[in-house]
Design an enzyme around this catalytic site. Sequence first.
Site, PDB file in Angstrom:
ATOM      1  N   ASP A  10     116.171  12.069  59.305  1.00 44.72           N
ATOM      2  CA  ASP A  10     115.692  11.805  57.957  1.00 44.72           C
ATOM      3  C   ASP A  10     116.520  10.668  57.377  1.00 44.72           C
ATOM      4  O   ASP A  10     117.579  10.318  57.910  1.00 44.72           O
ATOM      5  CB  ASP A  10     115.862  13.070  57.096  1.00 44.72           C
ATOM      6  CG  ASP A  10     115.362  12.852  55.676  1.00 44.72           C
ATOM      7  OD1 ASP A  10     114.239  12.349  55.521  1.00 44.72           O
ATOM      8  OD2 ASP A  10     116.099  13.146  54.710  1.00 44.72           O
ATOM      9  N   SER A  11     116.061  10.122  56.250  1.00 40.91           N
ATOM     10  CA  SER A  11     116.819   9.090  55.567  1.00 40.91           C
ATOM     11  C   SER A  11     118.137   9.647  55.025  1.00 40.91           C
ATOM     12  O   SER A  11     119.036   8.882  54.707  1.00 40.91           O
ATOM     13  CB  SER A  11     115.987   8.542  54.410  1.00 40.91           C
ATOM     14  OG  SER A  11     115.572   9.614  53.578  1.00 40.91           O
ATOM     15  N   CYS A  73     111.380  12.796  57.796  1.00 43.10           N
ATOM     16  CA  CYS A  73     111.199  11.952  56.619  1.00 43.10           C
ATOM     17  C   CYS A  73     109.721  11.553  56.474  1.00 43.10           C
ATOM     18  O   CYS A  73     109.138  10.954  57.384  1.00 43.10           O
ATOM     19  CB  CYS A  73     112.054  10.700  56.787  1.00 43.10           C
ATOM     20  SG  CYS A  73     112.007   9.600  55.374  1.00 43.10           S
ATOM     21  N   GLU A 152     118.732  16.403  44.492  1.00 37.34           N
ATOM     22  CA  GLU A 152     120.107  16.224  44.990  1.00 37.34           C
ATOM     23  C   GLU A 152     121.126  16.685  43.961  1.00 37.34           C
ATOM     24  O   GLU A 152     122.218  17.124  44.300  1.00 37.34           O
ATOM     25  CB  GLU A 152     120.338  14.767  45.390  1.00 37.34           C
ATOM     26  CG  GLU A 152     119.421  14.391  46.528  1.00 37.34           C
ATOM     27  CD  GLU A 152     119.965  13.355  47.486  1.00 37.34           C
ATOM     28  OE1 GLU A 152     121.035  12.794  47.211  1.00 37.34           O
ATOM     29  OE2 GLU A 152     119.305  13.107  48.501  1.00 37.34           O
ATOM     30  N   CYS A 184     107.233  14.892  50.533  1.00 34.92           N
ATOM     31  CA  CYS A 184     108.591  14.332  50.533  1.00 34.92           C
ATOM     32  C   CYS A 184     109.541  15.477  50.874  1.00 34.92           C
ATOM     33  O   CYS A 184     109.349  16.604  50.399  1.00 34.92           O
ATOM     34  CB  CYS A 184     108.915  13.753  49.162  1.00 34.92           C
ATOM     35  SG  CYS A 184     110.616  13.190  49.000  1.00 34.92           S
ATOM     36  N   HIS A 186     112.362  16.307  49.861  1.00 31.67           N
ATOM     37  CA  HIS A 186     113.111  16.947  48.774  1.00 31.67           C
ATOM     38  C   HIS A 186     112.273  17.920  47.936  1.00 31.67           C
ATOM     39  O   HIS A 186     112.828  18.753  47.232  1.00 31.67           O
ATOM     40  CB  HIS A 186     113.657  15.890  47.818  1.00 31.67           C
ATOM     41  CG  HIS A 186     114.801  15.106  48.373  1.00 31.67           C
ATOM     42  ND1 HIS A 186     114.684  14.325  49.502  1.00 31.67           N
ATOM     43  CD2 HIS A 186     116.088  14.978  47.957  1.00 31.67           C
ATOM     44  CE1 HIS A 186     115.850  13.746  49.743  1.00 31.67           C
ATOM     45  NE2 HIS A 186     116.708  14.123  48.822  1.00 31.67           N
TER      46      HIS A 186
END
Length: 265
Positions: A10-11, A73, A152, A184, A186
């Site tokens: 993932d990024s 990702c 985050e 996404c 997140h």
Amino acid sequence: MTAEPIGVFDSGIGGLTVVRALMKQLPHENIVYYGDTARVPYGTKSPQVIREYAAQDADFLVSQGIKMLVVACNTVSAVALDIVQKRARVPVVGVIIPGARAAVSATRKKRVGIIGTSATVNSGAYTNAVRQIDEEVQVFARACPLFVPLAEEGWIDHQVTMLVAKEYLFPLTLEKVDTLILGCTHYPVLRSSIAAVLDPRMTLIDSGAAAALEVERVLDEQDIRNPSKQKPNLQFFVSDLPAKFSEIGERFLGQKMGRVRRVPL
Ligand code: DGL
């Protein structure tokens, strides 16, 4: 059957939600994870740069002797899956097609919403995947870039997150979508805030969980499941300092993660 690990990249940290889904679906598989924390976010970058980074992430995992590669990702799956497939020499699963399939089976009114990073939405990858499966389904996409820093920050059921969610998602509710793809890594962390501002009958699709089902299907098809029933070995690598990754990562992963090693690319 083989005990080699499944590679996941993932990024940054978000892909741990996909690792969590994989661990739930395939509790005996060894996993090696790479998070490009030094260069995150990818979602605001150009396809050209994302493709360059994705190639390097994939090469690192291939060098670890993986039997399969999961592109956690959404942004990379949307704009660089072909480049990863070319370099991997092992089966590759992205999150877009599994997420699109799950949404098409879930929608009753053939109206699907998709939310993701700007790069994912601008690529049109989810829209194209849904329309390829069923061209009668109408797709409405919206980029929600602020969700990434909110997740985050750990503002899960926070008022601010709820306000941002209302602002982003209102146009989709006007389109009367009955299914929403969380496109996404997140967004599953913010699921409760997202659900709170939507009609309770809305179906939320977690593309990472859908990808975990696809990974299982491929493992069976290729006969490469781990035969061992021991506790699996989980390895985590990142491109920047590991401390913050470990701290926030446990929230994404839903458990302690042990040692995290730094490997800059
Ligand atoms: N992992 C990215 C995705 O799923 C979100 C974070 C970023 O922009 O890099 O699209």
